[in-house]
Scaffold this active site. Sequence first.
Site, PDB file in Angstrom:
ATOM      1  N   GLN A 108      27.641 -63.854  16.925  1.00  0.00           N
ATOM      2  CA  GLN A 108      26.815 -64.077  15.743  1.00  0.00           C
ATOM      3  C   GLN A 108      25.491 -63.301  15.824  1.00  0.00           C
ATOM      4  O   GLN A 108      24.441 -63.773  15.390  1.00  0.00           O
ATOM      5  CB  GLN A 108      26.555 -65.571  15.564  1.00  0.00           C
ATOM      6  N   SER A 109      25.553 -62.096  16.322  1.00  0.00           N
ATOM      7  CA  SER A 109      24.360 -61.278  16.544  1.00  0.00           C
ATOM      8  C   SER A 109      23.648 -60.909  15.248  1.00  0.00           C
ATOM      9  O   SER A 109      24.248 -60.347  14.333  1.00  0.00           O
ATOM     10  CB  SER A 109      24.756 -59.991  17.282  1.00  0.00           C
ATOM     11  N   ASN A 110      22.349 -61.187  15.194  1.00  0.00           N
ATOM     12  CA  ASN A 110      21.525 -60.719  14.081  1.00  0.00           C
ATOM     13  C   ASN A 110      21.337 -59.209  14.144  1.00  0.00           C
ATOM     14  O   ASN A 110      21.283 -58.536  13.108  1.00  0.00           O
ATOM     15  CB  ASN A 110      20.158 -61.408  14.106  1.00  0.00           C
ATOM     16  N   VAL A 112      23.471 -56.955  15.249  1.00  0.00           N
ATOM     17  CA  VAL A 112      24.675 -56.299  14.735  1.00  0.00           C
ATOM     18  C   VAL A 112      24.712 -56.371  13.212  1.00  0.00           C
ATOM     19  O   VAL A 112      25.024 -55.382  12.531  1.00  0.00           O
ATOM     20  CB  VAL A 112      25.950 -56.921  15.348  1.00  0.00           C
TER      21      VAL A 112
END
Length: 206
Positions: A108-110, A112
């Site tokens: 759930q990378s911001n 990315v």
Amino acid sequence: MPPNSPAATSIMTTNENTTAATTTKTKPLQDFPRVSLCHQPTPLETMPRLTSHLNNNNNSNNGPTYHIKRDDCTGLATGGNKTRKLEFLLADALHHQADILVTQGAVQSNHVRQTAAAACKFGLSCHALLERRVPDRRIEEYESTGNVLLDSIFGCTVEFRPSGLDMNAEALAVCDRLRGEGKNPYFIPGGGSNPIGALGYVFGGV
């Protein structure tokens, strides 16, 4: 400090092919390529209740006033501080005529999500490696909602990896694979954390 003063706009750069005694020189910040992705400057919001609480705990009537820098208001794909880094990273990618960005982060990378949006805005493809760092999640929902859903909306393709790998090394291996397929990838490390990305914070401070 005036934005155009040498102290405000110059940074130190290093040529890794020379000796330490001759490696440093100044380069004006405006000489580094940059694209526009951010709504800047972002607000600096006073936190009166936290200020009161901390000053009361310290028995101080003249303590500091606390603020928060609202980098959730940068604007790109619901915002976030990584957009600052991407302004310089995207410019460098375009300078190198990249046609696809490759990066990595947690599922759930911001970072990315913002990288995928930046690539979309400039007509580049994006490919991300997502590391399964959070245990005991319902994989079907966790890996198809939230930022992962936004990644797909922005046209980003993804691969999942187990936790504990050297994710930057994994992403660099993907870059090699893409070059073999005739593409010109540009690698962005996790969080955009390299000297070029750090220029975003320098720019935000001048």
